[in-house]
Design a protein around this motif. Sequence first.
Motif, PDB file in Angstrom:
ATOM      1  N   ALA A  97       2.828   9.188  11.334  1.00  0.00           N
ATOM      2  CA  ALA A  97       2.627   7.867  10.745  1.00  0.00           C
ATOM      3  C   ALA A  97       3.556   7.652   9.548  1.00  0.00           C
ATOM      4  N   LEU A  98       3.642   8.658   8.697  1.00  0.00           N
ATOM      5  CA  LEU A  98       4.480   8.570   7.499  1.00  0.00           C
ATOM      6  C   LEU A  98       4.656   9.950   6.911  1.00  0.00           C
ATOM      7  N   ALA A  99       5.448  10.024   5.869  1.00  0.00           N
ATOM      8  CA  ALA A  99       5.655  11.283   5.144  1.00  0.00           C
ATOM      9  C   ALA A  99       5.655  10.964   3.658  1.00  0.00           C
ATOM     10  N   ASN A 100       5.215  11.925   2.873  1.00  0.00           N
ATOM     11  CA  ASN A 100       5.357  11.746   1.429  1.00  0.00           C
ATOM     12  C   ASN A 100       6.189  12.890   0.879  1.00  0.00           C
ATOM     13  N   ALA A 101       6.971  12.562  -0.147  1.00  0.00           N
ATOM     14  CA  ALA A 101       7.887  13.530  -0.749  1.00  0.00           C
ATOM     15  C   ALA A 101       7.648  13.569  -2.251  1.00  0.00           C
ATOM     16  N   ARG A 102       7.808  14.761  -2.797  1.00  0.00           N
ATOM     17  CA  ARG A 102       7.641  14.957  -4.243  1.00  0.00           C
ATOM     18  C   ARG A 102       8.688  15.957  -4.690  1.00  0.00           C
ATOM     19  N   TRP A 103       9.320  15.684  -5.856  1.00  0.00           N
ATOM     20  CA  TRP A 103      10.334  16.591  -6.389  1.00  0.00           C
ATOM     21  C   TRP A 103      10.361  16.495  -7.906  1.00  0.00           C
ATOM     22  N   PRO A 104      10.577  17.626  -8.593  1.00  0.00           N
ATOM     23  CA  PRO A 104      10.650  17.609 -10.063  1.00  0.00           C
ATOM     24  C   PRO A 104      11.979  17.011 -10.525  1.00  0.00           C
ATOM     25  N   VAL A 105      11.924  16.331 -11.669  1.00  0.00           N
ATOM     26  CA  VAL A 105      13.134  15.733 -12.245  1.00  0.00           C
ATOM     27  C   VAL A 105      13.276  16.205 -13.684  1.00  0.00           C
ATOM     28  N   ARG A 106      14.471  16.101 -14.215  1.00  0.00           N
ATOM     29  CA  ARG A 106      14.741  16.580 -15.578  1.00  0.00           C
ATOM     30  C   ARG A 106      14.445  15.525 -16.627  1.00  0.00           C
ATOM     31  N   TYR A 107      14.380  14.265 -16.238  1.00  0.00           N
ATOM     32  CA  TYR A 107      14.233  13.183 -17.198  1.00  0.00           C
ATOM     33  C   TYR A 107      12.781  12.767 -17.425  1.00  0.00           C
ATOM     34  N   SER A 108      11.828  13.450 -16.772  1.00  0.00           N
ATOM     35  CA  SER A 108      10.424  13.107 -16.948  1.00  0.00           C
ATOM     36  C   SER A 108       9.567  14.359 -16.840  1.00  0.00           C
ATOM     37  N   VAL A 109       8.407  14.292 -17.458  1.00  0.00           N
ATOM     38  CA  VAL A 109       7.461  15.393 -17.363  1.00  0.00           C
ATOM     39  C   VAL A 109       6.819  15.415 -15.977  1.00  0.00           C
ATOM     40  N   TYR A 110       6.686  14.251 -15.367  1.00  0.00           N
ATOM     41  CA  TYR A 110       6.026  14.114 -14.070  1.00  0.00           C
ATOM     42  C   TYR A 110       7.051  14.157 -12.937  1.00  0.00           C
ATOM     43  N   ASP A 111       6.585  14.598 -11.790  1.00  0.00           N
ATOM     44  CA  ASP A 111       7.439  14.634 -10.602  1.00  0.00           C
ATOM     45  C   ASP A 111       7.664  13.217 -10.068  1.00  0.00           C
ATOM     46  N   GLU A 112       8.817  13.024  -9.435  1.00  0.00           N
ATOM     47  CA  GLU A 112       9.066  11.772  -8.714  1.00  0.00           C
ATOM     48  C   GLU A 112       8.384  11.879  -7.363  1.00  0.00           C
ATOM     49  N   ARG A 113       7.912  10.740  -6.842  1.00  0.00           N
ATOM     50  CA  ARG A 113       7.231  10.701  -5.549  1.00  0.00           C
ATOM     51  C   ARG A 113       7.692   9.475  -4.779  1.00  0.00           C
ATOM     52  N   THR A 114       7.679   9.613  -3.456  1.00  0.00           N
ATOM     53  CA  THR A 114       7.982   8.474  -2.604  1.00  0.00           C
ATOM     54  C   THR A 114       7.313   8.668  -1.253  1.00  0.00           C
ATOM     55  N   VAL A 115       7.131   7.555  -0.545  1.00  0.00           N
ATOM     56  CA  VAL A 115       6.585   7.563   0.812  1.00  0.00           C
ATOM     57  C   VAL A 115       7.705   7.184   1.763  1.00  0.00           C
ATOM     58  N   LEU A 116       7.845   7.934   2.843  1.00  0.00           N
ATOM     59  CA  LEU A 116       8.854   7.651   3.855  1.00  0.00           C
ATOM     60  C   LEU A 116       8.157   6.985   5.039  1.00  0.00           C
ATOM     61  N   ASN A 117       8.627   5.804   5.414  1.00  0.00           N
ATOM     62  CA  ASN A 117       8.054   5.025   6.509  1.00  0.00           C
ATOM     63  C   ASN A 117       9.034   4.949   7.666  1.00  0.00           C
ATOM     64  N   PRO A 118       8.539   4.700   8.894  1.00  0.00           N
ATOM     65  CA  PRO A 118       9.445   4.596  10.042  1.00  0.00           C
ATOM     66  C   PRO A 118      10.432   3.440   9.882  1.00  0.00           C
ATOM     67  N   ASN A 119      11.673   3.672  10.333  1.00  0.00           N
ATOM     68  CA  ASN A 119      12.679   2.609  10.272  1.00  0.00           C
ATOM     69  C   ASN A 119      12.517   1.687  11.473  1.00  0.00           C
ATOM     70  N   ALA A 120      13.404   0.715  11.601  1.00  0.00           N
ATOM     71  CA  ALA A 120      13.271  -0.318  12.632  1.00  0.00           C
ATOM     72  C   ALA A 120      13.374   0.238  14.054  1.00  0.00           C
ATOM     73  N   ASP A 121      14.265   1.202  14.295  1.00  0.00           N
ATOM     74  CA  ASP A 121      14.419   1.725  15.659  1.00  0.00           C
ATOM     75  C   ASP A 121      13.479   2.883  15.963  1.00  0.00           C
ATOM     76  N   GLY A 122      12.707   3.350  14.988  1.00  0.00           N
ATOM     77  CA  GLY A 122      11.689   4.372  15.221  1.00  0.00           C
ATOM     78  C   GLY A 122      12.212   5.777  15.406  1.00  0.00           C
ATOM     79  N   THR A 123      13.434   6.074  14.973  1.00  0.00           N
ATOM     80  CA  THR A 123      13.971   7.431  15.122  1.00  0.00           C
ATOM     81  C   THR A 123      14.010   8.199  13.812  1.00  0.00           C
ATOM     82  N   ALA A 124      13.631   7.565  12.712  1.00  0.00           N
ATOM     83  CA  ALA A 124      13.702   8.238  11.417  1.00  0.00           C
ATOM     84  C   ALA A 124      12.677   7.646  10.461  1.00  0.00           C
ATOM     85  N   LEU A 125      12.373   8.433   9.440  1.00  0.00           N
ATOM     86  CA  LEU A 125      11.559   7.958   8.321  1.00  0.00           C
ATOM     87  C   LEU A 125      12.503   7.772   7.140  1.00  0.00           C
ATOM     88  N   THR A 126      12.375   6.655   6.446  1.00  0.00           N
ATOM     89  CA  THR A 126      13.243   6.387   5.300  1.00  0.00           C
ATOM     90  C   THR A 126      12.402   6.049   4.084  1.00  0.00           C
TER      91      THR A 126
END
Length: 161
Positions: A97-126
């Motif tokens: 259905a979807l994917a979530n990503a999390r990664w530490p960054v140097r400019y903040s105390v908190y990790d960056e986060r994003t949700v990856l959703n299916p693209n228009a042709d359904g072959t990738a999550l972006t």
Amino acid sequence: MKTKAGLITTLLVAVSLFGAGSLLAEDPPASTGKQKTDAGKGAPAKQPGKTEEAPAKIEGIVLNRPNGGFLGLTLDDHKFKLSFYDAKKKPAKVDVALANARWPVRYSVYDERTVLNPNADGTALTSPKYVRPPYSFKLYLNLIPQGEGKQVESYVIDFHQ
């Protein structure tokens, strides 16, 4: 002393010439339509009618899935793109259905986060989120399946680009 050195030199030259002469005297093996392999066994020659398929190339960081498929993780226009491939490394449809990503960054105390959703042709999550450089971090990726009762796939990736 000179005679011993001269004798040794003569012997070394004779041995080296004899060894090279025996290699030069050997006839090359006759061509039988088969190519030699490392084990010395003959392999069938390539037939002109058949073409071998080149192995498929997965772009980006390759992740092996438990179902035998593959994932290809790249940064496309500074946004994550997760492509799906089958066991033969051919592009496949997204099966989560979807994917979530999390990664530490140097400019903040908190990790960056994003949700990856299916693209228009359904072959990738972006992801819609812009990923700021430097691109050297540990990425935590979770694939959320469709429906209940299925396992979440989790990956920890040393992302470098």
